[in-house]
Design an enzyme around this catalytic site. Structure first.
Site, PDB file in Angstrom:
ATOM      1  N   ASP A  54       0.822  -1.215   0.000  1.00 39.98           N
ATOM      2  CA  ASP A  54       0.000   0.000   0.000  1.00 39.98           C
ATOM      3  C   ASP A  54       0.856   1.265   0.000  1.00 39.98           C
ATOM      4  O   ASP A  54       0.519   2.270  -0.638  1.00 39.98           O
ATOM      5  CB  ASP A  54      -0.944   0.017   1.217  1.00 39.98           C
ATOM      6  CG  ASP A  54      -2.168  -0.858   0.963  1.00 39.98           C
ATOM      7  OD1 ASP A  54      -2.130  -1.651   0.007  1.00 39.98           O
ATOM      8  OD2 ASP A  54      -3.146  -0.742   1.723  1.00 39.98           O
ATOM      9  N   ASN A  83      -4.988  -1.946  -4.139  1.00 41.74           N
ATOM     10  CA  ASN A  83      -6.134  -2.023  -3.229  1.00 41.74           C
ATOM     11  C   ASN A  83      -5.880  -1.117  -2.024  1.00 41.74           C
ATOM     12  O   ASN A  83      -6.329  -1.385  -0.921  1.00 41.74           O
ATOM     13  CB  ASN A  83      -6.336  -3.481  -2.777  1.00 41.74           C
ATOM     14  CG  ASN A  83      -7.746  -3.707  -2.235  1.00 41.74           C
ATOM     15  OD1 ASN A  83      -8.597  -2.819  -2.305  1.00 41.74           O
ATOM     16  ND2 ASN A  83      -7.990  -4.880  -1.676  1.00 41.74           N
ATOM     17  N   ASP A 110     -10.213  -2.319  12.673  1.00 43.18           N
ATOM     18  CA  ASP A 110      -9.222  -3.252  12.133  1.00 43.18           C
ATOM     19  C   ASP A 110      -8.770  -4.251  13.194  1.00 43.18           C
ATOM     20  O   ASP A 110      -8.780  -5.466  12.978  1.00 43.18           O
ATOM     21  CB  ASP A 110      -8.012  -2.490  11.577  1.00 43.18           C
ATOM     22  CG  ASP A 110      -8.371  -1.814  10.256  1.00 43.18           C
ATOM     23  OD1 ASP A 110      -9.407  -2.186   9.670  1.00 43.18           O
ATOM     24  OD2 ASP A 110      -7.616  -0.925   9.818  1.00 43.18           O
ATOM     25  N   GLU A 118     -11.083  -4.632   2.532  1.00 40.99           N
ATOM     26  CA  GLU A 118     -10.388  -5.414   1.507  1.00 40.99           C
ATOM     27  C   GLU A 118     -11.273  -6.529   0.959  1.00 40.99           C
ATOM     28  O   GLU A 118     -11.189  -6.917  -0.208  1.00 40.99           O
ATOM     29  CB  GLU A 118      -9.093  -6.002   2.069  1.00 40.99           C
ATOM     30  CG  GLU A 118      -7.931  -5.015   2.128  1.00 40.99           C
ATOM     31  CD  GLU A 118      -8.000  -4.030   3.273  1.00 40.99           C
ATOM     32  OE1 GLU A 118      -9.066  -3.916   3.922  1.00 40.99           O
ATOM     33  OE2 GLU A 118      -6.990  -3.342   3.534  1.00 40.99           O
ATOM     34  N   HIS A 135      -4.988  -9.070   3.939  1.00 40.57           N
ATOM     35  CA  HIS A 135      -3.870  -9.274   4.858  1.00 40.57           C
ATOM     36  C   HIS A 135      -4.316  -9.597   6.271  1.00 40.57           C
ATOM     37  O   HIS A 135      -3.727 -10.423   6.961  1.00 40.57           O
ATOM     38  CB  HIS A 135      -2.978  -8.026   4.851  1.00 40.57           C
ATOM     39  CG  HIS A 135      -3.711  -6.741   5.158  1.00 40.57           C
ATOM     40  ND1 HIS A 135      -3.188  -5.749   5.924  1.00 40.57           N
ATOM     41  CD2 HIS A 135      -4.946  -6.281   4.809  1.00 40.57           C
ATOM     42  CE1 HIS A 135      -4.046  -4.746   6.019  1.00 40.57           C
ATOM     43  NE2 HIS A 135      -5.111  -5.055   5.351  1.00 40.57           N
ATOM     44  N   ARG A 136      -5.383  -8.935   6.720  1.00 41.21           N
ATOM     45  CA  ARG A 136      -5.787  -9.146   8.116  1.00 41.21           C
ATOM     46  C   ARG A 136      -6.402 -10.531   8.331  1.00 41.21           C
ATOM     47  O   ARG A 136      -6.287 -11.104   9.423  1.00 41.21           O
ATOM     48  CB  ARG A 136      -6.741  -8.050   8.580  1.00 41.21           C
ATOM     49  CG  ARG A 136      -6.086  -6.691   8.538  1.00 41.21           C
ATOM     50  CD  ARG A 136      -6.644  -5.683   9.500  1.00 41.21           C
ATOM     51  NE  ARG A 136      -6.022  -4.406   9.226  1.00 41.21           N
ATOM     52  CZ  ARG A 136      -4.781  -4.087   9.604  1.00 41.21           C
ATOM     53  NH1 ARG A 136      -4.048  -4.934  10.293  1.00 41.21           N
ATOM     54  NH2 ARG A 136      -4.275  -2.910   9.291  1.00 41.21           N
ATOM     55  N   LYS A 150       0.584  -6.429   1.963  1.00 43.95           N
ATOM     56  CA  LYS A 150      -0.139  -5.148   1.938  1.00 43.95           C
ATOM     57  C   LYS A 150       0.332  -4.247   3.083  1.00 43.95           C
ATOM     58  O   LYS A 150       0.468  -3.042   2.902  1.00 43.95           O
ATOM     59  CB  LYS A 150      -1.634  -5.409   2.049  1.00 43.95           C
ATOM     60  CG  LYS A 150      -2.510  -4.188   1.889  1.00 43.95           C
ATOM     61  CD  LYS A 150      -3.952  -4.667   1.824  1.00 43.95           C
ATOM     62  CE  LYS A 150      -5.035  -3.647   1.666  1.00 43.95           C
ATOM     63  NZ  LYS A 150      -4.828  -2.335   1.217  1.00 43.95           N
TER      64      LYS A 150
END
Ligand code: DC
Length: 660
Positions: free
Chosen positions: A62, A106, A330, A358, A403-404, A429
């Site tokens: 990112d 993204n 998040d 995402e 990613h998370r 990311k």
């Protein structure tokens, strides 16, 4: 510790990553820089008067998208050789390049603020991203920019990227309204761009503002670049006329508080203590409040200016929770996975923004949590997670290019689960080195692998070592013997690979102490006949049979540990075994032992036939193309030709208990 499939590093094309079941977690992690702070600082430094030295910028996809975009827009920046330090030459206003086509992947933290800043730059710009970026709404920001006279149109579906920003006559000043209940990034984008207008402008938030702490980060960083926004509650924000960004000189990027959540949760679930460095009491990031959420679960937290440490609750299990998580959207994902380790049903409320991230994170989380046995109720803006009494011992987790999702689900391995993370490189990311950092604090369930040729005494030694350590025991050869027995009984040729593979994957086997049951029948003696031994060595040459038995063998890896014997324990099934042994003996010694065993049982035996048969099996086991018997370089060689069983067991235990 982790075993990547198809390739060795995350830079290469890696389809999955296997994480072993873990016993616990403890240690210290230095966090990478925050994504939210990195991308905001880059943009502010670009728009500011003067040169900004940025220290500890996050290196990730990112941030790379933002850096590329700035370069295309005429911003000069340089990276210090071999460091995460950058120098950005500010242009003191809008972007100098007046026409550009930007691809932003993204990266929401690049797309939204750049859209607003470009609307004030008086040029002709196109902004696009990956397909998922084109599904993430941006209409609320475009509506607000249009109120200011900006010419922004949709190149695809109305309300979504890609966008076309055209030169127009802006009419800032007065009050502009923006919705705050879908993403707080629209407000962030507007606020960061407004100093380019030169006229006092007030932004009024329509609807309940979500993720407020992220606006806190925006205001804090704008202030460090010399622009003070006047704030009335979380409703009205006024950017004064004549405000100009000025470089603060040198600025440090804090560690990423969202990334900290995985390690703090690891400490909470896996005992800890786990300490993260790079964020602490003085952080400007809202996600540090994740630590408070953990405290509500009974987790013991300590905090310094620049570090946070977590250790498990005194009572062991996490307390069930019912929390409004709007302020930490998040890090809240980490709590959804932590819920698997709670003492009752857990409710995560006010998380509607997950649906436009995402991926649709509410839905993705529900699907993947169910894979490990949780019951999950999914609502428009909430999740209820009911932890199962026992997690399912193996799971393949899909990550949805998010990613998370990948980072969250690594925590499941702390429940003694062997986790396969699909597409693990999605962590690039925000945290390209995540899995290495995670392994550094993780303690895998230990495996002692004992490989060696037939009749070398592995089985007896393995059972006694397991007993002494209180570990589980896997006699992997018995699985191949069972497949051979099934074929012999069904009168199926040992060349019928398809039949054998099907039998291997559906074996109805139970290990009860030192008894082996097939379909409920005790076959302990039946699988030890010479016919079965020879048959086992033949069926073991088929790749599909071996593949069908992999999962079954790994399933034996449970706390507190496993002793596994066979031919490929250290090479294929448990390549990350803590200790590997290669136990061998001369053919003569092995034939002699086997001879004595048979005679003791009153069975007929001939020493030269036994030697001949052993040589044949050795050759087949060592020369087959898949998983051949071989000593791994790191394995400890024990030649037991002249040793008693007790001596071998003592030597193995000695080596296991010694630190190296
Ligand atoms: O260890 P054992 O003698 O019970 O094994 C029987 C056969 O199974 C042996 O000839 C080779 C095969 N085997 C294997 O290929 N891989 C293993 N991990 C264990 C056994």
């Amino acid at each position: 510790m982790p075993g990547p499939g198809k390739g060795r590093t995350l830079e290469a094309i890696v389809e999955f990553l296997d994480l072993p079941p873990l016993l616990g977690a403890n240690g210290t992690v230095r966090l990478p820089g925050s994504k939210s702070i990195s991308n905001r600082i880059l943009l502010l430094a670009a728009l500011a008067d003067g040169v900004t030295d940025i220290r500890d910028l996050l290196e990730s996809d990112d941030v790379a998208r933002m850096l590329e975009a700035l370069a295309s827009l005429g911003i000069r920046w340089v990276r210090q050789e071999g460091r995460d330090d950058y120098q950005v030459q500010g242009v003191g206003g809008g972007f100098p390049v007046k026409a550009a086509d930007l691809f932003l992947g993204n990266a929401g933290t690049a797309f939204r603020p750049l859209t607003a800043a470009l609307a004030f730059s008086g040029g002709d710009y196109r902004l696009s991203g990956v397909p998922r970026m084109h599904e993430r709404p941006i209409g609320d920001l475009v509506d607000a920019l249009r109120q200011l006279g900006a010419q922004v149109t949709y190149l695809g579906e109305s309300g979504y990227p890609p966008l076309h920003v055209m030169p127009g006559t802006l009419t800032p000043g007065g009050v502009v309204r923006v919705r705050g209940d879908v993403s707080s990034q629209f407000l962030t984008a507007l606020l960061m761009a407004l100093p380019l207008a030169g006229v006092e402008t007030t932004v009024e938030v329509v609807g309940e503002l979500i993720s407020k702490p992220y606006i806190g980060i925006t205001l804090d960083l704008m202030a460090r670049f010399g622009v003070q926004v006047r704030r009335e509650g979380w409703r009205r924000f006024t950017v004064p006329g004549g405000a100009r960004y000025r470089s603060p000189g040198t600025i440090f990027v804090e560690g990423d508080a969202s990334s900290a959540s995985y390690f703090l949760a690891a400490g909470a679930i896996g005992g800890g203590p786990v300490r993260v460095e790079g964020v602490g009491r003085n952080s400007i990031q809202g996600d540090v409040r994740f630590a408070e959420a953990l405290e509500a679960l009974g987790v013991r937290i300590e905090m310094g200016d620049n570090w946070i440490e977590a250790r498990g609750p005194v009572q062991g299990k996490l307390k069930a929770f019912d929390l409004d998580l709007n302020h930490i959207p998040d890090a809240a994902m980490t709590l959804a996975v932590a819920a698997l380790f709670a003492d009752g049903p857990c409710r995560l409320r006010n998380i509607a923004s997950w649906r436009v991230k995402e991926t649709d994170r509410i839905s993705a989380m529900a699907i993947e949590l169910r894979k490990v046995g949780a019951r999950v109720e999914e609502g428009g803006d909430y999740l209820v997670v009911v932890p199962p009494p026992r997690l399912i011992s193996q799971a393949g987790i899909d990550t949805y290019d998010d990613h998370r999702m990948a980072m969250c689900f690594s925590l499941v391995s702390l429940g003694g689960v062997a986790v396969r993370i699909h597409d693990p490189k999605c962590v690039n990311k925000t945290f390209p080195t995540y899995f290495t950092a995670f392994s550094a604090v993780a303690t895998p369930v230990p495996v002692i692998a004992i490989d060696g040729p037939s009749a070398s005494g592995k089985g007896t030694v393995a059972a006694q070592v397991a007993d002494a350590l209180g570990f589980h025991c896997l006699d992997s050869g018995s699985l191949y013997r069972l497949v051979a027995l099934a074929a012999l009984r069904a009168d199926v040729a040992l060349e019928d690979e398809a039949w054998l593979a099907a039998a291997a994957s559906s074996l109805d086997v139970e290990f009860r102490g030192d008894r082996v049951l097939l379909g409920g029948e005790d076959v302990t003696a039946g699988i030890r006949t010479e016919d079965c031994s020879a048959g086992a060595s033949r069926v073991a040459t088929y790749p599909s049979v071996r593949e069908a038995l992999v999962r079954r063998q790994r399933d034996f890896r449970r706390p507190p540990g496993l002793v596994a014997d066979g031919r490929d324990m250290g090479s294929v099934i448990f390549p990350d075994a803590e200790k590997k042994f290669f136990l061998t003996a001369s053919v003569e010694a092995r034939a002699d032992r086997r001879y004595k065993q048979l005679i003791e049982k009153g069975l007929p035996a001939n020493i030269s036939d036994l030697s001949q048969e052993l040589r044949l099996r050795d050759e087949r086991d060592a020369n087959r193309p898949v998983a051949p018997l071989r000593k791994m370089p790191e394995a400890i060689l024990i030649d037991s030709s002249a040793m008693t069983v007790d001596e071998v067991v003592a030597e193995v235990l000695d080596r296991v208990r010694s630190p190296t």
